[in-house]
Design a protein around this motif. Structure first.
Motif, PDB file in Angstrom:
ATOM      1  N   LEU A 117       0.857  -1.181   0.000  1.00  0.00           N
ATOM      2  CA  LEU A 117       0.000   0.000   0.000  1.00  0.00           C
ATOM      3  C   LEU A 117       0.896   1.234   0.000  1.00  0.00           C
ATOM      4  O   LEU A 117       1.609   1.504   0.973  1.00  0.00           O
ATOM      5  N   VAL A 118       0.867   1.980  -1.104  1.00  0.00           N
ATOM      6  CA  VAL A 118       1.716   3.157  -1.261  1.00  0.00           C
ATOM      7  C   VAL A 118       1.128   4.307  -0.447  1.00  0.00           C
ATOM      8  O   VAL A 118      -0.061   4.613  -0.543  1.00  0.00           O
ATOM      9  N   SER A 119       1.986   4.950   0.350  1.00  0.00           N
ATOM     10  CA  SER A 119       1.538   6.057   1.194  1.00  0.00           C
ATOM     11  C   SER A 119       2.165   7.388   0.804  1.00  0.00           C
ATOM     12  O   SER A 119       1.696   8.439   1.236  1.00  0.00           O
ATOM     13  N   GLY A 120       3.230   7.360   0.004  1.00  0.00           N
ATOM     14  CA  GLY A 120       3.865   8.613  -0.376  1.00  0.00           C
ATOM     15  C   GLY A 120       4.735   8.448  -1.607  1.00  0.00           C
ATOM     16  O   GLY A 120       5.275   7.375  -1.868  1.00  0.00           O
ATOM     17  N   GLY A 121       4.849   9.543  -2.367  1.00  0.00           N
ATOM     18  CA  GLY A 121       5.684   9.527  -3.557  1.00  0.00           C
ATOM     19  C   GLY A 121       4.935   9.093  -4.799  1.00  0.00           C
ATOM     20  O   GLY A 121       3.798   8.627  -4.745  1.00  0.00           O
ATOM     21  N   HIS A 122       5.589   9.284  -5.930  1.00  0.00           N
ATOM     22  CA  HIS A 122       5.062   8.868  -7.222  1.00  0.00           C
ATOM     23  C   HIS A 122       6.174   8.134  -7.969  1.00  0.00           C
ATOM     24  O   HIS A 122       7.335   8.532  -7.920  1.00  0.00           O
ATOM     25  N   GLY A 123       5.805   7.081  -8.656  1.00  0.00           N
ATOM     26  CA  GLY A 123       6.801   6.328  -9.401  1.00  0.00           C
ATOM     27  C   GLY A 123       6.169   5.146 -10.098  1.00  0.00           C
ATOM     28  O   GLY A 123       4.948   4.987 -10.114  1.00  0.00           O
ATOM     29  N   THR A 124       7.017   4.329 -10.660  1.00  0.00           N
ATOM     30  CA  THR A 124       6.558   3.157 -11.403  1.00  0.00           C
ATOM     31  C   THR A 124       7.193   1.913 -10.806  1.00  0.00           C
ATOM     32  O   THR A 124       8.411   1.837 -10.654  1.00  0.00           O
ATOM     33  N   VAL A 125       6.357   0.953 -10.459  1.00  0.00           N
ATOM     34  CA  VAL A 125       6.814  -0.347  -9.979  1.00  0.00           C
ATOM     35  C   VAL A 125       6.720  -1.328 -11.133  1.00  0.00           C
ATOM     36  O   VAL A 125       5.744  -1.306 -11.891  1.00  0.00           O
TER      37      VAL A 125
END
Length: 304
Positions: free
Chosen positions: A47-55
């Motif tokens: 569960l992503v809680s911060g930041g932006h990016g690509t997994v």
């Protein structure tokens, strides 16, 4: 924001791993750096809680921002950027033994919003807190197991999730080919290291090669042989990207005694040689995989 779990004692190699663990993304690849994919050996919920990016999950680029949910399974390869903050729930199958929950019903990639996001964050937060407080207490095992089960059930009830993960109805005559295809995929998953012959899978399922090919064409537009070969090629990519196993040994594991035969097979399926694929693993693997290549996991419509 979801509170971060403390680094659990089980991250030390000399201690056994608990059946339910709370991690951060960086804990999944200690010492390898963010560019190296990791071959997963447990179920994960991120569960992503911060930041932006690509997994990258199995070489598929998945956009992430706060509220993004990712579900990964043992055997998949995962690569995460360092700029993302996330809570990671890791468990092994025994943690859900005897509980009426199907982790496969949870979507692989989902953007939470509104009340659903609030509810999931609250449940993850409580699980993190209770894990931190009670992880060394055997009496709390049932509490953590049931909290995980409730969370997975809630996620399976997200809008669109049930349709994406629902098994085909065996009683619907119009979906016979879909049922056959799913049975075939289960057999391929169990048998691809030993055989790539469609005849072997047809014998196991008690049907003809023509029946399997017709089912695969109806569901995917690809033949049964292509489905098998794509699964083998996916495993080859996983092992080449996330391990240091020699190419020849990987080929033997996948049923290719001769390295040249493995090289020809891999190049035909992926578009580059095994050596070139491995050399590029420090860059974006997505760049060297053919666009739209079958065999990569898909994102249900409306959930990205």
């Amino acid at each position: 924001m979801v509170p971060s779990g403390q680094l659990p004692p089980a991250t030390r190699p000399d201690l056994p791993r608990p059946e339910i663990d709370i991690l951060e993304l960086g804990d999944l690849t200690p010492g390898t750096g963010p560019s190296r994919p990791v071959l997963l050996d447990s179920d994960l919920l991120v569960l992503v809680s911060g930041g932006h990016g690509t997994v990258e999950l199995d070489f598929r680029a998945l956009p992430c921002r706060p509220g993004t949910l990712l579900r990964a399974e043992p055997g998949q390869v995962l690569r995460c950027p360092a700029r993302l903050d996330a809570s990671v729930l890791r468990w092994h199958a025994d943690a859900l033994h005897g509980l009426d929950v199907d982790p496969d019903a949870v979507p692989q990639h989902y953007q939470l919003t509104g009340e659903d996001e609030d509810a999931v964050i609250n449940e993850v937060s409580q699980l993190v807190v209770d894990h931190r407080r009670h992880r060394d207490d055997p009496a709390a095992r049932a509490l953590l197991r049931h909290q995980l089960a409730v969370l997975l059930i809630r996620l399976a009830l997200l809008p669109g999730a049930r349709d994406a993960g629902r098994a085909p109805d065996d009683t619907d005559p119009q979906r016979t080919e879909v049922v056959t295809f799913h049975r075939f995929c289960r057999e391929v998953e169990a048998g691809y290291p030993d055989t790539r012959r469609v005849e072997d899978y047809a014998a196991r399922l008690g049907c003809s090669v023509r029946t399997l090919t017709r089912a695969c064409l109806a569901v995917t537009g690809r033949s049964a042989k292509q489905v098998v070969d794509e699964r083998v090629a996916l495993q080859a990519r996983r092992l080449l990207a996330a391990t240091d196993e020699p190419v020849a040994r990987i080929g033997r594991q996948l049923g290719f005694p001769e390295p040249t035969n493995f090289g020809r097979f891999f190049t035909r399926e992926v578009g580059v040689s095994p050596g070139a694929f491995r050399a590029a693993r420090g860059r974006s693997v997505q760049r060297i995989v053919r666009p739209g290549r079958p065999g990569d996991p898909s994102i249900p419509a409306g959930q990205a």
